[in-house]
Design an enzyme around this catalytic site. Structure first.
Site, PDB file in Angstrom:
ATOM      1  N   LYS A   2      53.140  15.306   5.092  1.00 17.77           N
ATOM      2  CA  LYS A   2      54.382  16.317   4.829  1.00 17.77           C
ATOM      3  C   LYS A   2      55.046  16.353   3.476  1.00 17.77           C
ATOM      4  O   LYS A   2      54.298  16.680   2.631  1.00 17.77           O
ATOM      5  CB  LYS A   2      55.240  16.017   6.167  1.00 17.77           C
ATOM      6  CG  LYS A   2      54.687  16.463   7.425  1.00 17.77           C
ATOM      7  CD  LYS A   2      55.837  16.700   8.261  1.00 17.77           C
ATOM      8  CE  LYS A   2      55.115  17.148   9.764  1.00 17.77           C
ATOM      9  NZ  LYS A   2      55.121  18.602   9.991  1.00 17.77           N
ATOM     10  N   ASP A  33      53.558   5.847  12.577  1.00 18.83           N
ATOM     11  CA  ASP A  33      53.228   7.307  12.003  1.00 18.83           C
ATOM     12  C   ASP A  33      54.500   7.951  11.574  1.00 18.83           C
ATOM     13  O   ASP A  33      55.384   8.321  12.397  1.00 18.83           O
ATOM     14  CB  ASP A  33      52.607   8.431  13.290  1.00 18.83           C
ATOM     15  CG  ASP A  33      52.400   9.732  12.883  1.00 18.83           C
ATOM     16  OD1 ASP A  33      53.107  10.088  11.945  1.00 18.83           O
ATOM     17  OD2 ASP A  33      51.924  10.424  13.630  1.00 18.83           O
ATOM     18  N   PHE A  58      53.069  12.836  18.911  1.00 15.42           N
ATOM     19  CA  PHE A  58      52.241  14.116  18.269  1.00 15.42           C
ATOM     20  C   PHE A  58      51.736  13.444  17.141  1.00 15.42           C
ATOM     21  O   PHE A  58      52.344  12.775  16.241  1.00 15.42           O
ATOM     22  CB  PHE A  58      53.328  15.244  17.881  1.00 15.42           C
ATOM     23  CG  PHE A  58      52.327  16.355  17.248  1.00 15.42           C
ATOM     24  CD1 PHE A  58      51.558  17.043  18.129  1.00 15.42           C
ATOM     25  CD2 PHE A  58      52.306  16.464  15.933  1.00 15.42           C
ATOM     26  CE1 PHE A  58      50.579  18.035  17.595  1.00 15.42           C
ATOM     27  CE2 PHE A  58      51.331  17.406  15.142  1.00 15.42           C
ATOM     28  CZ  PHE A  58      50.526  18.294  16.196  1.00 15.42           C
TER      29      PHE A  58
HETATM   30  C1  LIG Z   1      54.562  12.599  13.289  1.00 16.31           C
HETATM   31  C2  LIG Z   1      53.267  13.441  12.943  1.00 16.31           C
HETATM   32  N1  LIG Z   1      52.037  13.338  12.839  1.00 16.31           N
HETATM   33  C3  LIG Z   1      51.061  13.807  12.482  1.00 16.31           C
HETATM   34  C4  LIG Z   1      51.161  15.177  12.362  1.00 16.31           C
HETATM   35  C5  LIG Z   1      50.247  16.121  11.866  1.00 16.31           C
HETATM   36  O1  LIG Z   1      50.153  16.576  10.533  1.00 16.31           O
HETATM   37  P1  LIG Z   1      49.307  17.659   9.983  1.00 16.31           P
HETATM   38  O2  LIG Z   1      49.629  18.849  10.642  1.00 16.31           O
HETATM   39  O3  LIG Z   1      49.678  17.531   8.311  1.00 16.31           O
HETATM   40  O4  LIG Z   1      47.842  17.407  10.416  1.00 16.31           O
HETATM   41  C6  LIG Z   1      52.700  15.724  12.463  1.00 16.31           C
HETATM   42  C7  LIG Z   1      52.722  17.278  12.333  1.00 16.31           C
HETATM   43  O5  LIG Z   1      53.641  17.896  12.632  1.00 16.31           O
HETATM   44  C8  LIG Z   1      53.615  14.850  12.912  1.00 16.31           C
HETATM   45  O6  LIG Z   1      54.628  15.391  13.013  1.00 16.31           O
END
Ligand SMILES: Cc1ncc(COP(=O)(O)O)c(C=O)c1O
Length: 407
Positions: free
Chosen positions: A259, A230, A143
């Site tokens: 986050k 990520d 994700f």
């Molecule tokens: C691993 C990862 N990458 C990207 C995101 C996307 O982040 P945002 O919701 O701040 O755009 C999330 C959100 O849960 C995530 O867990």
């Protein structure tokens, strides 16, 4: 009443109509106050928070140092523009690069934006090498966000459906399968980067083999690809190191954060190392709010507290203890498929969907999350004390035992 929408039933509760777009299946509770690992709802009921706003409030709620930093900055100067020098943004970049052993940072406002920056870096890197349609290897079950590019990178059809045409330039492989990555590279000459989460978060707290990330680093070096991690969910000490890849003793070329970087103040960051740090030039990328003084001051305070209170090792110790307890209590139950995690990022996979457990734990004053339909996800704040950790494991173990017997 004009504009009124009908009330609708959700998990047996009647939900008031709203003019909000219906993007979220919200639980029928509204929190009005938080302190440390505790939240209070509008009726005055207290809950222990093992979600932390989905890995955002690593320092718990209303941390006094972060609150003070935000208040001081808000009373001084909230925003200017990236048209001008922003001293606190430079200072934050220095601190982040120091703990991450990276060279350069681009600041933005969310996880998805930090991944957008990473994807743009990979494409620039490809074009520099005369690759007209550069592609990035991404993983099933991953994700990366909800913008068009990041949902296209995401390995979950449910997130993509309805938003086609997807952004091109992603080649998908199974997670934790180094041979699959190598095979894509053997058959395609347009690959420029690999983008993965060091541990799948939304995908169900999937911890890869110990060597996976190290093998990816070696393969990227061999093929001249960028290794892009990520760490939006795993970063900022959650897994027991500042960043999850540090368990593997490697340095990525690109890393995304968001986050818990601001403990609730929206801020994201795309960090780069070596050649990847030289790709963006003036005019390549930008953000109005990205790296404004308010957000940067909050993030600086977060880094200070994480460091001063040794919260990475606290997360490692406490997380290990919780994992051992949960395994002892649950691993032998036939409906429990796995108990796994690293630091304070824990998952219990059941053999059936278990979203209703969120309600059952809420009734007992505990907030948990269920992801990938059948994985209980625990992401408590890193400032959790021993008694709170025990309350989480006891309550969750008790409910999981009962859940299998009932369903
Ligand atoms: C691993 C990862 N990458 C990207 C995101 C996307 O982040 P945002 O919701 O701040 O755009 C999330 C959100 O849960 C995530 O867990």
């Amino acid at each position: 009443m004009e504009g009124a929408l009908p009330r609708r039933a959700l998990f047996g509760f009647m939900v008031e109509h709203s003019h909000l777009m219906q993007t979220y299946a919200r639980l029928p509770v509204s929190f009005v106050r938080g302190s440390g690992a505790w939240l209070w709802d509008s009726k005055g009921r207290r809950y222990l928070d093992a979600v932390s706003g989905i890995a955002v409030c690593g320092l718990g709620h209303s941390h006094p140092v972060v609150t003070q930093a935000i208040c001081d900055q808000a009373g001084t100067l909230m925003h200017t523009s990236n048209l001008y020098e922003i001293d606190v943004q430079r200072e934050l970049a220095d601190r982040l690069c120091e703990v991450a052993r990276m060279d350069r940072v681009f600041f933005c406002n969310s996880g998805a934006e930090s991944l957008e920056a990473a994807i743009k870096l990979a494409r620039l890197y490809g074009h520099r090498r005369d690759i007209q349609c550069p592609s990035i290897i991404v993983a099933e079950g991953s994700f990366h966000g909800r913008t068009l590019a990041t949902l296209s990178a995401t390995g979950n059809r449910k997130i993509q459906t309805g938003f086609e045409p997807l952004v091109q330039g992603f080649r998908r492989v199974p997670y934790d399968d180094i041979d699959a990555v190598r095979a894509v590279g053997d058959n395609a000459s347009d690959v420029v980067a690999v983008l993965v989460e060091p541990i799948l978060g939304e995908g169900g707290i999937v911890v890869p083999r110990q060597d996976y990330v190290r093998e990816l680093r070696a393969l990227c070096d061999e093929r001249d690809w960028l290794l892009m991690l990520d760490e939006v969910q795993t970063g900022m000490c959650r897994t027991g190191q500042w960043f999850a890849h540090q368990h593997n003793n490697i340095v990525p070329d690109v890393m995304s954060l968001a986050k818990s970087l601001g403990n609730g103040m929206p801020i994201g960051a795309c960090l780069a190392h070596g050649k990847a740090g030289e790709l963006f030039q003036s005019g390549s990328h930008g953000s109005t709010f990205g790296g404004n003084p308010l957000a940067c001051q909050a993030a600086l305070a977060v880094i200070g507290v994480l460091q001063a209170e040794g919260l990475a090792s606290r997360a490692a110790t406490l997380g290990k203890r919780m994992l051992v307890t949960l395994r002892e209590e649950l691993a032998s139950l036939p409906w429990v498929k796995a108990v796994r995690g690293k630091g304070l990022m824990l998952g219990i996979e059941l053999d059936r969907p278990c979203a209703e457990l969120v309600h059952a734990t809420m009734e007992r004053g505990l907030l948990i999350n269920v992801t990938a339909q059948s994985v209980i996800r625990l992401l408590p704040p890193l400032i959790l004390d021993d008694a709170q950790a025990e309350q989480i494991t006891t309550t969750v173990a008790d409910l999981v035992k009962g859940f299998g017997r009932q369903t």
